[in-house]
Design a protein around this motif. Sequence first.
Motif, PDB file in Angstrom:
ATOM      1  N   ALA A 262     -15.145 -63.007 -25.577  1.00 21.85           N
ATOM      2  CA  ALA A 262     -15.911 -62.234 -24.589  1.00 21.85           C
ATOM      3  C   ALA A 262     -16.778 -61.183 -25.272  1.00 21.85           C
ATOM      4  N   ALA A 263     -16.273 -60.586 -26.361  1.00 22.19           N
ATOM      5  CA  ALA A 263     -17.069 -59.591 -27.094  1.00 22.19           C
ATOM      6  C   ALA A 263     -18.321 -60.222 -27.674  1.00 22.19           C
ATOM      7  N   LEU A 264     -18.212 -61.449 -28.171  1.00 21.86           N
ATOM      8  CA  LEU A 264     -19.403 -62.162 -28.642  1.00 21.86           C
ATOM      9  C   LEU A 264     -20.369 -62.396 -27.486  1.00 21.86           C
ATOM     10  N   GLY A 265     -19.815 -62.749 -26.329  1.00 16.89           N
ATOM     11  CA  GLY A 265     -20.659 -62.997 -25.167  1.00 16.89           C
ATOM     12  C   GLY A 265     -21.440 -61.778 -24.740  1.00 16.89           C
ATOM     13  N   ARG A 266     -20.819 -60.603 -24.835  1.00 18.92           N
ATOM     14  CA  ARG A 266     -21.512 -59.377 -24.422  1.00 18.92           C
ATOM     15  C   ARG A 266     -22.668 -59.033 -25.360  1.00 18.92           C
ATOM     16  N   GLU A 267     -22.607 -59.525 -26.588  1.00 12.91           N
ATOM     17  CA  GLU A 267     -23.684 -59.262 -27.544  1.00 12.91           C
ATOM     18  C   GLU A 267     -24.484 -60.534 -27.835  1.00 12.91           C
ATOM     19  N   SER A 268     -24.484 -61.467 -26.891  1.00 13.84           N
ATOM     20  CA  SER A 268     -25.110 -62.768 -27.151  1.00 13.84           C
ATOM     21  C   SER A 268     -26.614 -62.652 -27.379  1.00 13.84           C
ATOM     22  N   LEU A 269     -27.279 -61.673 -26.753  1.00 11.91           N
ATOM     23  CA  LEU A 269     -28.720 -61.548 -26.942  1.00 11.91           C
ATOM     24  C   LEU A 269     -29.051 -61.163 -28.379  1.00 11.91           C
ATOM     25  N   ALA A 270     -28.339 -60.167 -28.902  1.00  9.01           N
ATOM     26  CA  ALA A 270     -28.579 -59.759 -30.290  1.00  9.01           C
ATOM     27  C   ALA A 270     -28.237 -60.890 -31.255  1.00  9.01           C
TER      28      ALA A 270
END
Length: 317
Positions: A262-270
Amino acid sequence: MENRGQAEAGFRLDWVDVARGLGILAVVVGHVWTRGSLRDAMYSFHMPLFFLLSGMLSRSHPPGDFTRRQVIGQMRPYAVFLAALIALDQIVETAKGNRPIFHQWPEDIVPILLGGFWLRGPFTIFWFVPCLMVARILFNLALSRWPDPLDRRWAMILPPMLALAYTLGWWTQASVLGLLSVPMAFVLLWVGAAWPRLRWHNGKILPLGLLALAGLSGLLPTLNMKAADYGWPLLSIGSAIATALLLFRLSALVAPFARPIAALGRESLAIMYCHVAVIHYLTPYLGKLWLLALALLIPVALARLIRLSPRLARWLL
């Protein structure tokens, strides 16, 4: 009741983040392993997953306001990240004694502005955000007229849009800002919006699983959405949809236990904007697993730094 509603809303957000995390992980894996069955398996579904998820989260908005917010909210970070990576390429390649990718000025301004097909190497992923933005604008325009995706009137535009997607893909790979893929993205947005309105039952797992396996195993030709290459008509994109829908179901089940994803998902744009550059510059020096780790961790660290400034975070994330 209010606390229960807040908990359910948080859970829904968690599963969306997990789904985004799985999707961005598949994107990075597909760019680290550039050949072979693992790469083909990732390419069989990873970009359609994001369009489907965006469709699931779509709601009808006033078209004018929605278009303005999309253009400003999406193209601003697009321009900033692209300019920063072009500047980085000038520094890194010059320091290594090589010519930067863009080295003929001012002529190179034209391919930079065209984007999409003309952006290669560390910039290759920049087709995705303009494509998603335009597809969402068009989809919202239709959704504002027919808020129910199961309304029969959608049949007036979906088959022509699907036919246009395949026709454009067979005709050319040249894609300004990635817009060549907009027709297929539009169809995927509709599938994502319509799917939650269909009742889930476990009997769907077997047919979806078999269709997903056909794409993941390489039995069906894989996808390259940037080039509007959709494999076998209907079957390859159908396999991508099946894989993504099963991953959404899995995300909902494992959300309480999948915080790193989920942490990767929250920063998926970067991660989306920066991971290819990390892979591009470090490939001569590191093995695949190190590349995978750094292509995820460096953009996440950058995103965390950006979030230290609320104003900068609003601009870029």
